[in-house]
Write an enzyme that holds these catalytic residues in place. Structure first.
Site, PDB file in Angstrom:
ATOM      1  CB  THR A  13      46.042  48.430  -4.064  1.00  0.00           C
ATOM      2  OG1 THR A  13      47.017  49.274  -3.484  1.00  0.00           O
ATOM      3  CG2 THR A  13      45.162  49.261  -4.968  1.00  0.00           C
ATOM      4  CG  ASP A  57      50.367  49.269   2.765  1.00  0.00           C
ATOM      5  OD1 ASP A  57      49.762  50.137   2.118  1.00  0.00           O
ATOM      6  OD2 ASP A  57      51.538  48.925   2.516  1.00  0.00           O
ATOM      7  CB  SER A  59      54.833  48.791   3.584  1.00  0.00           C
ATOM      8  OG  SER A  59      53.621  49.450   3.821  1.00  0.00           O
ATOM      9  CG  ASP A  90      54.089  48.969  -1.906  1.00  0.00           C
ATOM     10  OD1 ASP A  90      54.075  49.136  -3.140  1.00  0.00           O
ATOM     11  OD2 ASP A  90      53.576  49.768  -1.100  1.00  0.00           O
ATOM     12  CD  GLN A 274      74.898  49.255  -5.422  1.00  0.00           C
ATOM     13  OE1 GLN A 274      74.868  50.205  -6.197  1.00  0.00           O
ATOM     14  NE2 GLN A 274      75.531  49.296  -4.272  1.00  0.00           N
ATOM     15  CB  CYS A 275      73.113  45.221 -12.154  1.00  0.00           C
ATOM     16  SG  CYS A 275      74.517  46.281 -12.408  1.00  0.00           S
TER      17      CYS A 275
HETATM   18  N1  ASP Z   1      50.846  49.859  -0.499  1.00  0.00           N
HETATM   19  C1  ASP Z   1      50.101  48.812  -1.154  1.00  0.00           C
HETATM   20  C2  ASP Z   1      50.583  47.476  -0.599  1.00  0.00           C
HETATM   21  O1  ASP Z   1      51.638  47.028  -0.957  1.00  0.00           O
HETATM   22  C3  ASP Z   1      50.296  48.886  -2.610  1.00  0.00           C
HETATM   23  C4  ASP Z   1      49.526  47.878  -3.414  1.00  0.00           C
HETATM   24  O2  ASP Z   1      48.913  46.978  -2.928  1.00  0.00           O
HETATM   25  O3  ASP Z   1      49.577  48.021  -4.647  1.00  0.00           O
HETATM   26  O4  ASP Z   1      49.911  46.920   0.241  1.00  0.00           O
END
Ligand code: ASP
Length: 340
Positions: A13, A57, A59, A90, A274-275
Site C-alpha cells: 500500500t 502485494d 501476500s 500483510d 494459539q495465544c
Molecule cells: N495488501 C497490502 C500488502 O500487504 C496491504 C498493505 O500494504 O497494507 O501488500
C-alpha cells in the site's frame, strides 16, 4: 558525515496513490518519492532508492522474495550504513522474521516499514512511518550503528522484527510484539530502549545465509478435530503445531498414537501457542504430556511467523552441526525468551 541508507521498495500500500477520479489505488513510480515527500531532502542522511522490478502485494511474497532482499542487503552491505525495506503490511512480519535468520551478525540497521493508507492519500500514515524509519536506519553513535538487527517501525513504534505480528487490518497501530518490549517509541523525542537492543556476538561477522527449506507444514488444531486428520499430513520434515493455551491438545490415545507415528517417521514436531502472548509450558497440564512422550519441541514464546521461518532456515541447513531440536530451542537472534 551524512549516513547512507539504501531504501528497497518491494510493494504494498505504501507505494500506491489514489486516482481520485475513479477511487482506485495504483502503484506510482517510486523513483519519484522525493517529489512526493520533499521532506526527505531535509533528512540528515543520503537515500538511494532501489525498487523491485515488479512491486508486489505482500501476500504474493515468499522465500524467493526474502532471498532477493537478503541478497540486496548482502551485496550493498559495505556501501551503505543502513537499510530500509518498504513492504506491504500483510506479510511484513514473515519477511522481518525470515531476514533476521538469514542476515546474521548484522552491525547495521535493517528496518521494515509500510503503511495502512497509500502515500498519496490525504490521511496517509506513510509519511511518518517512512521519515522516522529513515531516522532509525541512519542512527549512529560514535561510529557505531545504534540498531544492529532487523526491526519493524510502524505508527510510532520500533519493534524487534522477529517478535512482531500484524494485529490490526484497520488501525494505524497495526503491529504488536506481545512477548518482547518495544525497542523504541517516537513522540516529541525519538526514544530507544538501549538495553533491549540485540547485539551479535563480539567475534561474529556479518553473513547472509540463503537456506530456506519448504519442508515445513503449519497446522492449527481446533476443538473437534479428528486425530485421523494427522494421517493426511503432506510429506514434510517439520510440523509446526499451533495448539491451545500454554501447550494443550486433546488427551486421547488416537491423537497420541498419531503424533508418535509422525515422530517415528522422523518428522520434527514444534509446538507453539494459539495465544499471541505467553509461552508454551509442557507438563503444566496433563493435556500437554502427549508432547513430552512424543519428543515434540517447545516453541516457547515464539510467534507463528518466527516459528515458520526459523524452521525453514534450520531444517537441512548445512551451516549447523547441532540437531534441529537443540537449535530450535536456542535463541538464535532474539526470537525467543530463553538463555542464549
Ligand atoms: N495488501 C497490502 C500488502 O500487504 C496491504 C498493505 O500494504 O497494507 O501488500
Amino acid at each position: 558525515m551524512k549516513r547512507k541508507v539504501l531504501l528497497i521498495y518491494t510493494g504494498g500500500t505504501i507505494g500506491m496513490e489514489k486516482d481520485y477520479a475513479t477511487g482506485s489505488l495504483h502503484p506510482f513510480n517510486f523513483d519519484n518519492i522525493f517529489r512526493k515527500i520533499p521532506e526527505m531532502n531535509l533528512l540528515e542522511c543520503e537515500v538511494s532508492v532501489h525498487s523491485f522490478a515488479h512491486p508486489v502485494d505482500s501476500s504474493d511474497m515468499g522465500p524467493d522474495d526474502w532471498k532477493q532482499i537478503a541478497i540486496m542487503v548482502r551485496d550493498h552491505y559495505e556501501s551503505y550504513d543502513g537499510f530500509l525495506i518498504l513492504h506491504g503490511t500483510d506479510t511484513m512480519s514473515y519477511t522481518a522474521s525470515a531476514l533476521s535468520f538469514m542476515l546474521r551478525g548484522l552491525r547495521k540497521p535493517v528496518i521494515l516499514t509500510g503503511s495502512q493508507l497509500p502515500i498519496g492519500d490525504l490521511r496517509t500514515d506513510a509519511k511518518e512511518n517512512l521519515l522516522t524509519s529513515l531516522y532509525y536506519a541512519s542512527l549512529y553513535e560514535k561510529d557505531e550503528a545504534v540498531i544492529q538487527e532487523v526491526a519493524v517501525y510502524f505508527e510510532y513504534k520500533l519493534l524487534r522484527g522477529n517478535r512482531t505480528l500484524k494485529y490490526s487490518a484497520e488501525f494505524f497501530d497495526a503491529y504488536r510484539s506481545p512477548n518482547y518490549p518495544l525497542l523504541g517509541q517516537s513522540g516529541v523525542h525519538l526514544n530507544i530502549g538501549r538495553e533491549l537492543l540485540y547485539r551479535p556476538g563480539k567475534d561474529e561477522s556479518f553473513c547472509c545465509d540463503l537456506h530456506l527449506s519448504d519442508d515445513v507444514v503449519f497446522w492449527r488444531i481446533f476443538p473437534g478435530m479428528k486425530a485421523e486428520q494427522f494421517l493426511h499430513l503432506p510429506t514434510t520434515k517439520v510440523l509446526i503445531l499451533q495448539v491451545f493455551g500454554s501447550g494443550t491438545i486433546f488427551n486421547d490415545p488416537e491423537t497420541e498414537g498419531a503424533l508418535l507415528r509422525l515422530r517415528k517417521k522422523g518428522i520434527e514436531i514444534v509446538v507453539i501457542s494459539q495465544c499471541v502472548s505467553g509461552a508454551i509450558s509442557f507438563g503444566k497440564y496433563v493435556n500437554s504430556n502427549i508432547f513430552i512422550k512424543a519428543g515434540a519441541i517447545s516453541g516457547h514464546d515464539i510467534t507463528a511467523e518466527s516459528a515458520l521461518t526459523k524452521a525453514m532456515h534450520l531444517i537441512g541447513n548445512p551451516r549447523y552441526r547441532a540437531s534441529f531440536a537443540e537449535l530450535f530451542a536456542t535463541d538464535l537472534c532474539g526470537e525467543i525468551s530463553v538463555e542464549k
